[in-house]
Design a protein around this motif. Structure first.
Motif, PDB file in Angstrom:
ATOM      1  N   CYS A 125       0.837  -1.208   0.000  1.00  0.00           N
ATOM      2  CA  CYS A 125       0.000   0.000   0.000  1.00  0.00           C
ATOM      3  C   CYS A 125       0.872   1.259   0.000  1.00  0.00           C
ATOM      4  CB  CYS A 125      -0.902   0.028   1.245  1.00  0.00           C
ATOM      5  SG  CYS A 125      -2.202  -1.185   1.203  1.00  0.00           S
ATOM      6  N   PRO A 126       0.567   2.220  -0.854  1.00  0.00           N
ATOM      7  CA  PRO A 126       1.274   3.505  -0.785  1.00  0.00           C
ATOM      8  C   PRO A 126       0.839   4.278   0.459  1.00  0.00           C
ATOM      9  CG  PRO A 126      -0.431   3.590  -2.462  1.00  0.00           C
ATOM     10  CD  PRO A 126      -0.407   2.196  -1.952  1.00  0.00           C
ATOM     11  N   ARG A 127       1.793   4.940   1.087  1.00  0.00           N
ATOM     12  CA  ARG A 127       1.523   5.592   2.381  1.00  0.00           C
ATOM     13  C   ARG A 127       1.717   7.097   2.284  1.00  0.00           C
ATOM     14  NH1 ARG A 127       1.185   1.995   7.068  1.00  0.00           N
ATOM     15  NH2 ARG A 127       1.267  -0.082   6.197  1.00  0.00           N
TER      16      ARG A 127
ATOM     17  N   LYS B  30      -2.791   5.927   1.619  1.00  0.00           N
ATOM     18  CA  LYS B  30      -3.331   6.958   0.731  1.00  0.00           C
ATOM     19  C   LYS B  30      -4.753   6.601   0.323  1.00  0.00           C
ATOM     20  CE  LYS B  30       0.773   8.981  -1.208  1.00  0.00           C
ATOM     21  NZ  LYS B  30       1.575   9.257  -2.397  1.00  0.00           N
TER      22      LYS B  30
ATOM     23  N   LEU C 241       6.231   2.339  -6.822  1.00  0.00           N
ATOM     24  CA  LEU C 241       4.907   2.842  -7.202  1.00  0.00           C
ATOM     25  C   LEU C 241       4.943   4.260  -7.720  1.00  0.00           C
ATOM     26  CD1 LEU C 241       2.920   1.418  -4.180  1.00  0.00           C
ATOM     27  CD2 LEU C 241       3.114   0.474  -6.473  1.00  0.00           C
ATOM     28  N   GLU C 242       5.832   5.075  -7.188  1.00  0.00           N
ATOM     29  CA  GLU C 242       5.803   6.483  -7.563  1.00  0.00           C
ATOM     30  C   GLU C 242       7.158   7.001  -8.025  1.00  0.00           C
ATOM     31  OE1 GLU C 242       4.428   8.426  -4.154  1.00  0.00           O
ATOM     32  OE2 GLU C 242       2.375   7.743  -4.362  1.00  0.00           O
TER      33      GLU C 242
ATOM     34  N   SER D 298       7.829   0.037  -0.265  1.00  0.00           N
ATOM     35  CA  SER D 298       6.490   0.168  -0.835  1.00  0.00           C
ATOM     36  C   SER D 298       6.378   1.267  -1.882  1.00  0.00           C
ATOM     37  CB  SER D 298       5.487   0.445   0.293  1.00  0.00           C
ATOM     38  OG  SER D 298       5.865   1.641   0.937  1.00  0.00           O
ATOM     39  N   GLU D 299       6.925   2.450  -1.585  1.00  0.00           N
ATOM     40  CA  GLU D 299       6.580   3.604  -2.427  1.00  0.00           C
ATOM     41  C   GLU D 299       7.457   3.744  -3.649  1.00  0.00           C
ATOM     42  OE1 GLU D 299       6.266   7.196  -0.318  1.00  0.00           O
ATOM     43  OE2 GLU D 299       4.574   6.528   0.875  1.00  0.00           O
TER      44      GLU D 299
END
Lengths: 118, 267
Positions: free
Chosen positions: A48-50, A57, B102-103, B98-99
């Motif tokens: 999950c993006p936080r 989010k 994704l970004e 995690s991020e």
């Protein structure tokens, strides 16, 4: 026998709206399952993006694995909803997801993919 | 029976005491506000600390674990203070798992956007001053042409309105002239016709009869000699009037018929 619709989506990421269309359910239902119920599964939570404060989010898009988890949980909710009519069945779904987290882990998802492919 | 009644009386009292003694459990959202993090993060902290996944199902924090909230708050404050000092360096390891996958576009865009802004905020160059002067001149020219166009439009508007007003004035003058002339002519004809009608009522024989004088041929001839010149003048006057009326475009058919009848009666 599985049809094309029953197969998992081939997209890399799915929006919650697209998942709601795929499941023929409301968008808020998918949001609740994706952001409040499925997060008890560690593998799901890790993807999950936080936000900087650690919160997830809102309205995030889901990966193929996360989409599979949400679909499984929504299906489970639909199954037990009729039996637990009038009770907070989503709490039951959440508890079940936590207890049976190994069945909804990433390894389980990959195994199910392989079994479908074979 | 006595024992039962004692139990019944004691049980509600005990229950009330227990309720009053127990402190209400904190809701997860309230506890998260106290700690200063998101509810899901607080549940994760509890599960990491307790080593079980059970806290993920909590709706409220049990009283026996409320002591951990203060510790989590201190931990969170320390984390926030470090993050505020070194925001980029601290956020990277956290989001590695995690991020980052994704970004990536967000991380790529930020360093590109900054130098562009710096270049734009540099001092005025020759090209910029020239372009500013050119744009100023163009804007002035545009303003002048705008004024000219507005003046031309006003002139055309004035011409149009003046022509309309002049046309209206001339048309009204012509209409009033024609109406007044017609009314005057009608009045004149009416006056003449009334005079003629008065003359038509003139009967000399009847007047002589009323006076007790019997009319004879000589008196009648004298009367005719006196009346005929006046009738002749009337005839010429009526002819003139009718001629003028025809010239002026007014129909006098009725007046003609009356005059003709008068003339015939007199004859």
């Amino acid at each position: 026998m599985q049809t094309e619709k029953d197969l998992l989506p081939q997209k890399t990421r799915w929006s919650q709206r697209a998942i709601s269309r795929h499941l023929c359910s409301d968008r808020k239902t998918v949001k609740t399952y994706a952001e409040e119920i499925a997060i008890v599964i560690p593998d799901y939570r890790n993807e999950c993006p936080r936000n900087p404060d650690g919160s997830i989010k809102p309205g995030m898009s889901l990966s193929a694995y996360q989409c599979w988890v949400v679909c499984q949980l929504v299906t489970l909710g639909r199954t037990i909803k009729s039996d637990l009519n009038g009770t907070p069945y989503r709490k039951v779904v959440k508890a079940t997801a936590l207890k049976q987290a190994h069945l909804l882990s990433k390894d389980a998802w990959q195994q199910s993919k392989q079994s479908i492919a074979s | 029976m006595a024992a039962r009644t004692r139990k019944q009386t004691q049980t509600p009292e005990k229950g009330m005491e227990m309720i009053m003694a127990t402190t209400p459990q904190l809701n997860i959202e309230e506890a998260a506000q106290q700690v200063g993090c998101a509810p899901i993060r607080l549940l994760e902290l509890f599960s990491e600390r307790l080593g079980t996944q059970e806290p993920m199902l909590w709706d409220s924090v049990p009283t026996e674990h409320e002591g951990l909230l203060l510790e989590f708050k201190q931990q969170q404050d320390a984390f926030n203070s470090v993050r505020s000092l070194e925001a980029e360096t601290v956020s990277q390891p956290l989001s590695e798992a995690s991020e980052q996958p994704l970004e990536p576009p967000l991380l790529e865009e930020k360093p590109e956007a900054k130098p562009k802004r710096q270049r734009r905020s540099s001092a005025l160059t020759k090209k910029k001053t020239e372009s500013l002067q050119n744009s100023d001149q163009k804007s002035q020219q545009l303003a002048a042409s705008d004024v000219q166009i507005k003046q031309a439009l006003h002139v055309k508007k004035g011409q149009k309105s003046g022509a309309q007003l002049a046309t209206l004035e001339l048309a009204a003058e012509d209409a009033t002239y024609r109406s007044i002339k017609g009314q005057a002519l009608v009045r004149k004809v009416a006056q003449l016709s009334s005079e003629l009608a008065a003359e038509s009522d003139f009967d000399p024989i009847q007047i002589l009869k009323d006076a007790g004088i019997e009319p004879n041929d000589e008196i009648l001839e004298a009367l005719r000699d006196q009346i005929e010149p006046t009738l002749g003048k009337f005839k010429t006057a009526v002819e003139e009037i009718t001629a003028n009326a025809w010239v002026n475009g007014i129909d006098l058919g009725t007046e003609f018929s009356q005059l003709e009848s008068l003339l015939s009666s007199n004859n």
